[in-house]
Scaffold this motif. Structure first.
Motif, PDB file in Angstrom:
ATOM      1  N   LEU A 111       0.852  -1.011   0.062  1.00  0.00           N
ATOM      2  CA  LEU A 111      -0.113  -0.061   0.085  1.00  0.00           C
ATOM      3  C   LEU A 111       0.899   1.227  -0.109  1.00  0.00           C
ATOM      4  O   LEU A 111       1.661   1.344   0.920  1.00  0.00           O
ATOM      5  CB  LEU A 111      -0.857  -0.061   1.245  1.00  0.00           C
ATOM      6  CG  LEU A 111      -1.877   1.232   1.524  1.00  0.00           C
ATOM      7  CD1 LEU A 111      -2.869   1.278   0.348  1.00  0.00           C
ATOM      8  CD2 LEU A 111      -2.471   1.228   2.926  1.00  0.00           C
ATOM      9  N   VAL A 112       0.577   2.121  -0.890  1.00  0.00           N
ATOM     10  CA  VAL A 112       1.434   3.309  -1.029  1.00  0.00           C
ATOM     11  C   VAL A 112       0.337   4.479  -0.332  1.00  0.00           C
ATOM     12  O   VAL A 112       0.981   5.457   0.556  1.00  0.00           O
ATOM     13  CB  VAL A 112       1.436   3.771  -2.548  1.00  0.00           C
ATOM     14  CG1 VAL A 112       2.238   5.223  -2.461  1.00  0.00           C
ATOM     15  CG2 VAL A 112       2.421   2.713  -3.176  1.00  0.00           C
ATOM     16  N   ALA A 113      -0.865   4.460  -0.517  1.00  0.00           N
ATOM     17  CA  ALA A 113      -1.576   5.507  -0.253  1.00  0.00           C
ATOM     18  C   ALA A 113      -3.051   5.105  -0.170  1.00  0.00           C
ATOM     19  O   ALA A 113      -3.408   4.671  -1.023  1.00  0.00           O
ATOM     20  CB  ALA A 113      -1.386   6.964  -0.900  1.00  0.00           C
TER      21      ALA A 113
ATOM     22  N   ARG B  34       6.272  13.233   0.512  1.00  0.00           N
ATOM     23  CA  ARG B  34       6.663  13.293  -1.174  1.00  0.00           C
ATOM     24  C   ARG B  34       5.367  13.104  -1.946  1.00  0.00           C
ATOM     25  O   ARG B  34       5.435  13.692  -3.219  1.00  0.00           O
ATOM     26  CB  ARG B  34       7.777  12.293  -1.351  1.00  0.00           C
ATOM     27  CG  ARG B  34       9.138  12.342  -0.681  1.00  0.00           C
ATOM     28  CD  ARG B  34      10.056  11.461  -1.190  1.00  0.00           C
ATOM     29  NE  ARG B  34       9.742  10.160  -1.177  1.00  0.00           N
ATOM     30  CZ  ARG B  34       9.692   9.337  -2.067  1.00  0.00           C
ATOM     31  NH1 ARG B  34       9.912   9.665  -3.231  1.00  0.00           N
ATOM     32  NH2 ARG B  34       9.483   7.958  -1.765  1.00  0.00           N
ATOM     33  N   PHE B  35       4.502  12.157  -1.460  1.00  0.00           N
ATOM     34  CA  PHE B  35       3.566  11.716  -2.249  1.00  0.00           C
ATOM     35  C   PHE B  35       1.987  12.355  -1.780  1.00  0.00           C
ATOM     36  O   PHE B  35       1.867  12.630  -0.535  1.00  0.00           O
ATOM     37  CB  PHE B  35       3.201  10.298  -2.444  1.00  0.00           C
ATOM     38  CG  PHE B  35       4.202   9.631  -3.150  1.00  0.00           C
ATOM     39  CD1 PHE B  35       5.358  10.289  -3.702  1.00  0.00           C
ATOM     40  CD2 PHE B  35       3.964   8.254  -3.614  1.00  0.00           C
ATOM     41  CE1 PHE B  35       6.229   9.487  -4.536  1.00  0.00           C
ATOM     42  CE2 PHE B  35       4.953   7.605  -4.303  1.00  0.00           C
ATOM     43  CZ  PHE B  35       6.016   8.137  -4.749  1.00  0.00           C
TER      44      PHE B  35
ATOM     45  N   MET C 273       3.098  12.472  -7.173  1.00  0.00           N
ATOM     46  CA  MET C 273       4.525  11.957  -6.759  1.00  0.00           C
ATOM     47  C   MET C 273       5.315  12.865  -7.205  1.00  0.00           C
ATOM     48  O   MET C 273       5.966  13.368  -8.259  1.00  0.00           O
ATOM     49  CB  MET C 273       4.745  10.451  -7.439  1.00  0.00           C
ATOM     50  CG  MET C 273       3.693   9.632  -7.257  1.00  0.00           C
ATOM     51  SD  MET C 273       3.998   8.005  -7.889  1.00  0.00           S
ATOM     52  CE  MET C 273       4.185   8.283  -9.690  1.00  0.00           C
ATOM     53  N   ASN C 274       6.342  13.571  -5.932  1.00  0.00           N
ATOM     54  CA  ASN C 274       7.129  14.435  -6.069  1.00  0.00           C
ATOM     55  C   ASN C 274       8.693  13.846  -5.524  1.00  0.00           C
ATOM     56  O   ASN C 274       8.624  13.197  -4.862  1.00  0.00           O
ATOM     57  CB  ASN C 274       7.092  15.945  -5.524  1.00  0.00           C
ATOM     58  CG  ASN C 274       5.736  16.449  -6.221  1.00  0.00           C
ATOM     59  OD1 ASN C 274       5.516  16.325  -7.399  1.00  0.00           O
ATOM     60  ND2 ASN C 274       4.862  17.070  -5.232  1.00  0.00           N
ATOM     61  N   SER C 275       9.797  14.476  -5.885  1.00  0.00           N
ATOM     62  CA  SER C 275      10.989  13.991  -5.248  1.00  0.00           C
ATOM     63  C   SER C 275      11.134  12.446  -5.554  1.00  0.00           C
ATOM     64  O   SER C 275      11.479  11.705  -4.442  1.00  0.00           O
ATOM     65  CB  SER C 275      11.065  14.533  -3.651  1.00  0.00           C
ATOM     66  OG  SER C 275      10.940  15.747  -3.717  1.00  0.00           O
ATOM     67  N   LEU C 276      10.941  12.029  -6.699  1.00  0.00           N
ATOM     68  CA  LEU C 276      11.137  10.570  -6.827  1.00  0.00           C
ATOM     69  C   LEU C 276      12.521  10.077  -6.911  1.00  0.00           C
ATOM     70  O   LEU C 276      13.403  10.784  -7.181  1.00  0.00           O
ATOM     71  CB  LEU C 276      10.531  10.375  -8.375  1.00  0.00           C
ATOM     72  CG  LEU C 276       8.830  10.383  -8.340  1.00  0.00           C
ATOM     73  CD1 LEU C 276       8.428  10.426  -9.899  1.00  0.00           C
ATOM     74  CD2 LEU C 276       8.176   9.191  -7.715  1.00  0.00           C
ATOM     75  N   LYS C 277      12.408   8.854  -6.291  1.00  0.00           N
ATOM     76  CA  LYS C 277      13.677   8.048  -6.136  1.00  0.00           C
ATOM     77  C   LYS C 277      13.740   6.734  -6.929  1.00  0.00           C
ATOM     78  O   LYS C 277      12.814   6.158  -7.231  1.00  0.00           O
ATOM     79  CB  LYS C 277      13.867   7.640  -4.641  1.00  0.00           C
ATOM     80  CG  LYS C 277      13.688   8.898  -3.746  1.00  0.00           C
ATOM     81  CD  LYS C 277      13.826   8.466  -2.263  1.00  0.00           C
ATOM     82  CE  LYS C 277      13.735   9.611  -1.408  1.00  0.00           C
ATOM     83  NZ  LYS C 277      13.814   9.190  -0.014  1.00  0.00           N
ATOM     84  N   PRO C 278      14.801   6.017  -7.428  1.00  0.00           N
ATOM     85  CA  PRO C 278      14.761   4.993  -7.902  1.00  0.00           C
ATOM     86  C   PRO C 278      13.940   3.883  -7.346  1.00  0.00           C
ATOM     87  O   PRO C 278      13.301   2.938  -7.794  1.00  0.00           O
ATOM     88  CB  PRO C 278      16.226   4.461  -8.008  1.00  0.00           C
ATOM     89  CG  PRO C 278      17.170   5.973  -7.858  1.00  0.00           C
ATOM     90  CD  PRO C 278      16.346   6.770  -6.970  1.00  0.00           C
ATOM     91  N   GLU C 279      13.892   3.551  -5.764  1.00  0.00           N
ATOM     92  CA  GLU C 279      13.114   2.852  -5.127  1.00  0.00           C
ATOM     93  C   GLU C 279      11.845   2.964  -5.380  1.00  0.00           C
ATOM     94  O   GLU C 279      11.022   2.253  -4.993  1.00  0.00           O
ATOM     95  CB  GLU C 279      13.696   2.732  -3.535  1.00  0.00           C
ATOM     96  CG  GLU C 279      13.565   4.200  -2.969  1.00  0.00           C
ATOM     97  CD  GLU C 279      15.079   4.875  -2.835  1.00  0.00           C
ATOM     98  OE1 GLU C 279      15.274   5.415  -1.925  1.00  0.00           O
ATOM     99  OE2 GLU C 279      15.549   4.730  -3.977  1.00  0.00           O
ATOM    100  N   ASP C 280      11.472   3.999  -5.935  1.00  0.00           N
ATOM    101  CA  ASP C 280       9.937   4.241  -6.064  1.00  0.00           C
ATOM    102  C   ASP C 280       9.527   3.422  -7.455  1.00  0.00           C
ATOM    103  O   ASP C 280       8.207   3.332  -7.722  1.00  0.00           O
ATOM    104  CB  ASP C 280       9.424   5.594  -6.301  1.00  0.00           C
ATOM    105  CG  ASP C 280       9.698   6.485  -5.016  1.00  0.00           C
ATOM    106  OD1 ASP C 280       9.380   5.893  -4.005  1.00  0.00           O
ATOM    107  OD2 ASP C 280      10.181   7.682  -5.181  1.00  0.00           O
ATOM    108  N   THR C 281      10.439   2.906  -8.277  1.00  0.00           N
ATOM    109  CA  THR C 281      10.163   2.183  -9.527  1.00  0.00           C
ATOM    110  C   THR C 281       9.495   1.095  -9.060  1.00  0.00           C
ATOM    111  O   THR C 281       9.832  -0.018  -8.187  1.00  0.00           O
ATOM    112  CB  THR C 281      11.458   1.695 -10.171  1.00  0.00           C
ATOM    113  OG1 THR C 281      12.201   2.781 -10.492  1.00  0.00           O
ATOM    114  CG2 THR C 281      11.277   0.948 -11.409  1.00  0.00           C
ATOM    115  N   ALA C 282       8.148   0.986  -9.889  1.00  0.00           N
ATOM    116  CA  ALA C 282       7.163  -0.266  -9.762  1.00  0.00           C
ATOM    117  C   ALA C 282       6.140  -0.158 -10.581  1.00  0.00           C
ATOM    118  O   ALA C 282       6.033   0.988 -11.281  1.00  0.00           O
ATOM    119  CB  ALA C 282       6.766  -0.244  -8.236  1.00  0.00           C
TER     120      ALA C 282
END
Length: 115
Positions: free
Chosen positions: A47-49, A66-67, A82-91
Motif C-alpha cells: 500500500l502506498v496511499a 513526497r506523495f 508523486m514528487n522527489s521521486l527516487k529509484p526505489e519508487d520504481t514499480a
C-alpha cells in the motif's frame, strides 16, 4: 463488473515528478475507499496511499512527505501526485477500489525512476 482505468505512468529522472490518475465507477465511487498500491519485481504488493470515502488519508512511511493522494468525486477520479521521486519508487502502480468489502483493481501503470 467494476473497471478501473489508470494513466500517468512513465520514465522520469531522480528528483522528478509524476501524477497518476485512476477513473472508477461513477455509481459507487463516492462511497468507496480508493488506494494506490505498487509492486516491484520480486517484491510483495504494498500500500502506498489510501483515501477513504470520508476523506481520511494514510501513507506508507517511505512516501510520506513526497506523495499526495486526492480524489475528485465529481470526476470519479483519484490522483497520486508523486514528487522527489527516487529509484526505489520504481514499480508497477495499481489503483484499488474497496466498496462493501469487495476489492477491484486496475491493470497497473509502470513508473520507472532512473538514476
Amino acid at each position: 463488473q467494476v473497471q478501473l482505468v489508470e494513466s500517468g505512468g512513465g520514465l522520469v529522472q531522480t528528483g522528478g515528478s509524476l501524477r497518476l490518475s485512476c477513473v472508477g465507477p461513477g455509481s459507487i465511487f463516492s462511497i468507496s475507499a480508493m488506494g494506490w498500491y505498487r509492486q516491484a519485481p520480486g517484491k510483495q504488493r504494498e500500500l502506498v496511499a489510501l483515501i477513504t470515502s470520508g476523506g481520511s488519508i494514510n501513507y506508507a512511511d517511505s512516501v510520506k512527505g513526497r506523495f499526495t493522494i486526492s480524489r475528485d468525486n465529481a470526476k470519479n477520479t483519484v490522483y497520486l501526485q508523486m514528487n522527489s521521486l527516487k529509484p526505489e519508487d520504481t514499480a508497477v502502480y495499481y489503483c484499488n477500489s474497496n466498496w462493501n468489502k469487495k476489492n477491484f483493481w486496475g491493470q497497473g501503470t509502470q513508473v520507472t525512476v532512473s538514476s
